[in-house]
Design a protein around this motif. Structure first.
Motif, PDB file in Angstrom:
ATOM      1  N   VAL A 178       0.950  -1.195  -0.173  1.00 39.08           N
ATOM      2  CA  VAL A 178       0.088  -0.066  -0.118  1.00 39.08           C
ATOM      3  C   VAL A 178       0.963   1.193   0.053  1.00 39.08           C
TER       4      VAL A 178
ATOM      5  N   TYR B 135      -5.851   4.570   6.328  1.00 38.62           N
ATOM      6  CA  TYR B 135      -6.344   3.220   6.066  1.00 38.62           C
ATOM      7  C   TYR B 135      -7.339   3.009   7.447  1.00 38.62           C
ATOM      8  N   GLN B 136      -6.920   3.378   8.605  1.00 34.99           N
ATOM      9  CA  GLN B 136      -7.737   3.170   9.855  1.00 34.99           C
ATOM     10  C   GLN B 136      -9.066   4.066   9.735  1.00 34.99           C
TER      11      GLN B 136
ATOM     12  N   LYS C 110     -10.488   5.203   7.061  1.00 30.80           N
ATOM     13  CA  LYS C 110     -11.237   4.545   5.921  1.00 30.80           C
ATOM     14  C   LYS C 110     -12.093   3.169   6.531  1.00 30.80           C
TER      15      LYS C 110
ATOM     16  N   ALA D  52     -10.801  -2.543   2.828  1.00 30.11           N
ATOM     17  CA  ALA D  52     -10.399  -1.900   3.951  1.00 30.11           C
ATOM     18  C   ALA D  52      -9.556  -2.338   4.907  1.00 30.11           C
TER      19      ALA D  52
ATOM     20  N   ASP E 160      -6.214  -3.666   3.570  1.00 27.34           N
ATOM     21  CA  ASP E 160      -5.169  -2.657   3.256  1.00 27.34           C
ATOM     22  C   ASP E 160      -4.501  -2.140   4.524  1.00 27.34           C
ATOM     23  N   LEU E 161      -5.364  -2.199   5.797  1.00 21.51           N
ATOM     24  CA  LEU E 161      -4.777  -1.768   6.903  1.00 21.51           C
ATOM     25  C   LEU E 161      -3.942  -2.685   7.642  1.00 21.51           C
TER      26      LEU E 161
ATOM     27  N   THR F  22      -0.413  -2.272   6.101  1.00 19.80           N
ATOM     28  CA  THR F  22       0.597  -1.537   6.492  1.00 19.80           C
ATOM     29  C   THR F  22       1.738  -1.971   7.210  1.00 19.80           C
TER      30      THR F  22
END
Length: 379
Positions: free
Chosen positions: A70, A99-100, A102, A213, A216-217, A220
């Motif tokens: 990401v 991302y958090q 989102k 989402a 993706d988080l 990280t």
């Protein structure tokens, strides 16, 4: 290597001439030269063909370019260079706040969608009641309109023309309300029946978005793909990490079996078979011979490859001479004791099952080259 054989033979001839006091004349010297040509030529031909020698050999290994999954600012770099890692150990982290946020937004939207889905049942009942009410009103106004219209045709004084028109407009308005109520009922029915495995489709869509989402988080935090090491780490906190395959953040070397590749002339392909015994000398370990065996011979040579493009195959590319590449596995357990870095180079020999007695000469010559590594590596 051939030069070493000639020098050994020359030294042997000098020793014989000196030891037995053989005179140097037109018979002894040509005999020694012609005999050497015949003897050494035969031995060299048999040795070179049946026991191929790889002048250029090197350890080969795979690396894994670590591409950030990401986009974001590098927050921490947890890994230390050249320190063994286990699969799943943290390499570096990316700022997770965007991302958090989102994830939090989608969680709130999903909760709202679930509440709306739960209310669809009540909305359906309300829409059905509205349809019944609208139809009843339509029927009432239609009855009144028909009564006024028939009375007007009979020239009844009680039913004025304006009264008939008003009743007709009330009927048409009631009919429009009934149509609108039925359309709204159909809309609510479709929304109520739009399900996937019993779950409202809007809720399912938001659940998938939330899952993406959260994924993706999680990404990280970049972790080691397997056991291995990371080396030559230039990544530092504050650098913008971008998920571009051509721009990896670092290089990861997975733990793998040590394999050596040797380059051989193509006329030796018939004597390069999996399972054949091999010997190898390394520039980094002078005087030591590592034993092993052939794993495989690569089925293709890069000199003959071409790809679909806007260019024709060049004659220069065809004229390039390609060498066969054999992969060798060193069977000695003492390889690790030398703490050799990956990618060391040397020379190797493959011993076929033909003319095995000639292999003795190849072994002697290989060891002599290994001794020369104490002075300088010979290429």
């Amino acid at each position: 290597m051939d030069l070493l054989i000639i020098l050994i033979y020359s030294g042997f001839c000098v020793l014989i001439f000196k030891l037995f006091r053989i005179p140097l004349n037109k018979w002894s010297v040509p005999t020694a030269i012609l005999g050497g040509i015949a003897l050494l030529g035969t031995m060299i031909l048999l040795m070179n063909f049946n026991h191929p020698y790889g002048k250029f050999s090197k350890e080969v290994y795979a690396v894994v370019p670590v591409v950030p999954p990401v986009k974001g600012i590098v927050q921490t770099v947890e890994v230390k260079p050249n320190i063994p890692l286990k699969q799943g150990d943290i390499l570096f982290t990316i700022d997770p706040k965007p991302y958090q946020l989102k994830v939090d937004e989608l969680e709130a939207t999903l909760m709202e969608a679930k509440q709306s889905a739960m209310q669809l049942g009540s909305q359906l009942e309300f829409a059905q009641a509205k349809v019944k009410q609208a139809l009843a009103e339509r029927d009432r106004t239609r009855t009144a309109y028909n009564r006024y219209r028939k009375g007007s045709k009979n020239n009844a004084a009680a039913f004025a023309r304006q009264t008939v028109d008003d009743s007709r407009q009330m009927y048409l308005a009631a009919q429009a309300n009934a149509d609108a109520a039925q359309a709204d009922l159909q809309r609510v029915t479709f929304a109520h029946e739009s399900n996937i495995d019993g779950v409202n489709t809007q809720v399912v869509e938001l659940q998938k978005k939330l899952e993406s989402a959260r994924y993706d988080l999680e990404r990280t935090v970049v972790r080691a793909p397997s056991d291995g090491i990371a080396t030559q780490i230039a990544l530092k906190p504050g650098i913008m990490a971008v998920p571009l395959p051509l721009s990896p953040a670092m290089v990861f070397i997975p733990k793998q079996e040590r394999v050596f590749a040797g380059s051989f002339w193509q006329n030796s392909l018939g004597m390069m078979k999996p399972g054949f015994e091999t010997e190898m000398i390394l520039d980094a370990v002078p005087g030591h011979v590592f034993k092993g065996e052939v794993i495989s011979v690569l089925p293709a040579m890069s000199e003959g490859q071409y790809q679909a493009s806007g260019q024709l195959l060049s004659a220069n590319q065809i004229s390039r001479h390609g060498r066969a590449i054999a992969l060798i596995k060193v069977t000695e357990e003492d390889l690790e004791q030398y703490q050799l870095p990956l990618g060391v180079q040397g020379k190797m020999v493959i011993y076929s099952d033909q003319f095995t007695h000639v292999a003795v000469m190849r072994k002697v010559l290989l060891r002599m080259l290994g001794w020369l590594n104490y002075v300088f590596p010979v290429k």
